[in-house]
Design an enzyme around this catalytic site. Structure first.
Site: not given
Length: 550
Positions: A204, A268
């Site tokens: 957002d 990751e």
């Protein structure tokens, strides 16, 4: 390995936005919840989408309906529990659906423990986790920055005897991304959800994270004929926020460094993605380019280009062509509707239009664009904007700027599942948080699900067509010269090239493709039947044509 299981599944994907408050209530309180989304997963899967974007469900006092987070690592009890969320993720994955959650980290609620500690003194461990500033000598706010929700972007705090910054409600203080400790804490909350199996984040107001350290005043916005009127892109033109050129309160260069840290964390984990919401007026494309290029920041962004009132071939051509010319190695997500704007059928409908046909035309066109696309709940039913009486309004934005701007409640009303059921099958409660419009009942899912030719089945057919053509997932997009209000382009290259022509006018038009294009066969687009005579395309108003090229 299929595309939906690959690391880049998000390129060309279709995302379906669920606004949890309004999807399905199972607790009987008149507000949708996570178990309601679980109950309706089969509906979502039937559309043929790739991912679900969930608007905020975190703990919150709900001053801005979840976009004011008081705990980033828990579910608000009105929506359910963490166990409910984990079950949703598992069941969605079993149906081949990814889960993207709304990460609201430019600001928090003033009820967040971080803010309570930060405001307690000027020397506590979290003193610099929010944007604090001394008043001017006369006691007024530090500068001229404005809140999108009205008034100054500064609120006085009597304990610290300083102002704190808020781009939205005064109860939504801005987090200070100049603090390394704050950044680390935010990334810890992101990791929390990644470890629970979340496939991505919708970020957002991603360009609002960092502010100018010097707190310089924004200059007035200077408009020119070339620029066009950008007032209303980030805020309605009834809002003085649009009078400023927002050089200093957002989109600062230091934001890049944080986005790189975020991307390193995302990398990751296998096959995760980010999509950033960029509201930056005429600089939006430049900001998107900076945030998505190089493969070390966001995976994709979306802007407000197609969430406004303009509906013309030139507008869509310009929006896409500008993106392709400015954003060389980034990716975009296009959408026509979401929880913050008037539903697109209502925005674009003219006198005499058949809204059903306009809705079919719009999704067919959107599905042919290069980029990922996002659909908003209810548009697959052809829902128009709901008329909400002032006494039923809940949106603080709409209440603040009523009557010139009615706010966002009209696009957030509950989903309609069963025409004759109580609250159209959304809830058993006596009263729902927003009313269910009678005009929406006739479009309920049970009225369309098994009806050949319904809007719902048009969406299913159209998305299936998109998914069945590799050129529509990641193929290039080349525009052609046209006459009238026609949008014409080629998708793909080498093994498959598809020609698309869309007539955005309401009047019939003829178009002859360039002589160097050899059409192998006309391809049927679901719901459209333009004529092809002697090398000329004959299109009625709001008509669409597709052909396979040699």
């Amino acid at each position: 390995m299929t595309k939906t299981l690959s690391r880049d599944w998000w390129r060309g994907c279709v995302i379906y936005q669920v606004y949890p408050r309004s999807y399905q209530d199972t607790s009987g309180d008149g507000i949708g919840d996570i178990r309601g989304i679980i109950q309706r997963l089969d509906h979502i899967a039937s559309l043929g989408v790739d991912a679900i974007w969930l608007s905020p469900f975190f703990k919150s006092p709900m001053a801005d309906f979840g976009y004011d987070v008081s705990d980033y690592c828990d579910v608000d009890p009105m929506f359910g529990t963490l166990s409910d969320f984990d079950e949703l993720v598992d069941l969605a994955h079993a149906k081949g659906l990814k889960i993207i959650i709304d990460q609201v980290i430019s600001h928090s609620s003033d009820q967040h423990a971080w803010f309570k500690e930060s405001r307690s003194s000027r020397d506590n461990p979290k003193a610099d986790w929010y944007v604090w500033a001394d008043p001017k000598p006369d006691g007024t706010a530090p500068n001229n920055w404005l809140s999108i929700f009205g008034g100054p972007a500064w609120e006085w705090d009597s304990t610290r005897r300083q102002y704190y910054m808020h781009n939205f409600l005064a109860s939504q203080p801005d987090l200070n991304f100049h603090s390394a400790d704050l950044q680390a804490a935010i990334l810890d909350t992101v990791r929390f959800w990644l470890d629970r199996g979340v496939d991505g984040f919708r970020l957002d107001t991603v360009n609002f994270y960092v502010h100018d350290k010097l707190l310089r005043d924004n200059p007035p916005l200077k408009l020119s004929v070339e620029d066009g009127n950008f007032m209303g892109v980030d805020a309605p033109d009834t809002n003085p926020y649009g009078f400023q050129d927002h050089l200093y309160d957002k989109s600062q260069p230091e934001n890049i460094v944080f986005l790189q840290r975020l991307r390193a964390l995302m990398d990751e984990y296998e096959g995760r993605t980010t999509v950033g919401e960029v509201g930056d007026g005429r600089r939006s494309l430049k900001t998107v380019a900076a945030y998505t290029n190089g493969g070390d920041k966001l995976h994709m962004c979306y802007t407000f280009d197609m969430l406004g009132a303009e509906f013309s071939a030139e507008h869509f051509r310009r929006s896409i062509a500008n993106f392709q010319s400015v954003v060389k190695d980034g990716w975009v997500c296009w959408s026509f509707s979401n929880h913050d704007v008037e539903r697109h059928v209502s925005r674009w409908k003219r006198q005499g239009d058949d809204p059903d046909h306009l809705a079919r035309f719009a999704v067919t066109m959107l599905s042919s664009f290069r980029g990922s696309i996002c659909l908003y709940q209810g548009e697959e039913l052809g829902l128009e904007e709901a008329e909400i009486a002032f006494e039923d309004l809940t949106d603080p934005y709409g209440i603040r700027f009523w009557p010139a701007y009615k706010g966002r409640d009209g696009c957030r009303t509950p989903m309609v599942w069963e025409r004759e059921a109580h609250h159209a099958g959304f809830s058993d409660a006596l009263r729902t948080w927003l009313p269910v419009p009678d005009s929406h009942r006739i479009l309920a899912v049970d009225q369309q699900d098994h009806l050949s030719g319904s809007m719902l089945n048009h969406y299913r057919e159209t998305l299936a067509f998109r998914k069945s053509h590799a050129s529509l997932i990641d193929g290039p997009m080349t525009f052609l010269e046209t006459n009238g209000d026609l949008l014409a382009f080629i998708r793909g290259e080498r093994d498959e090239r598809l020609l698309f022509v869309f007539n955005l006018d309401r009047e019939p038009v003829e178009w002859t493709p360039p002589s160097d294009l050899a059409i192998a066969e006309v391809v049927r687009l679901h719901g459209f039947a333009p004529a092809w005579q002697d090398g000329t395309v004959l299109l009625t108003g709001l008509d669409a044509f597709c052909a396979r090229l040699v």
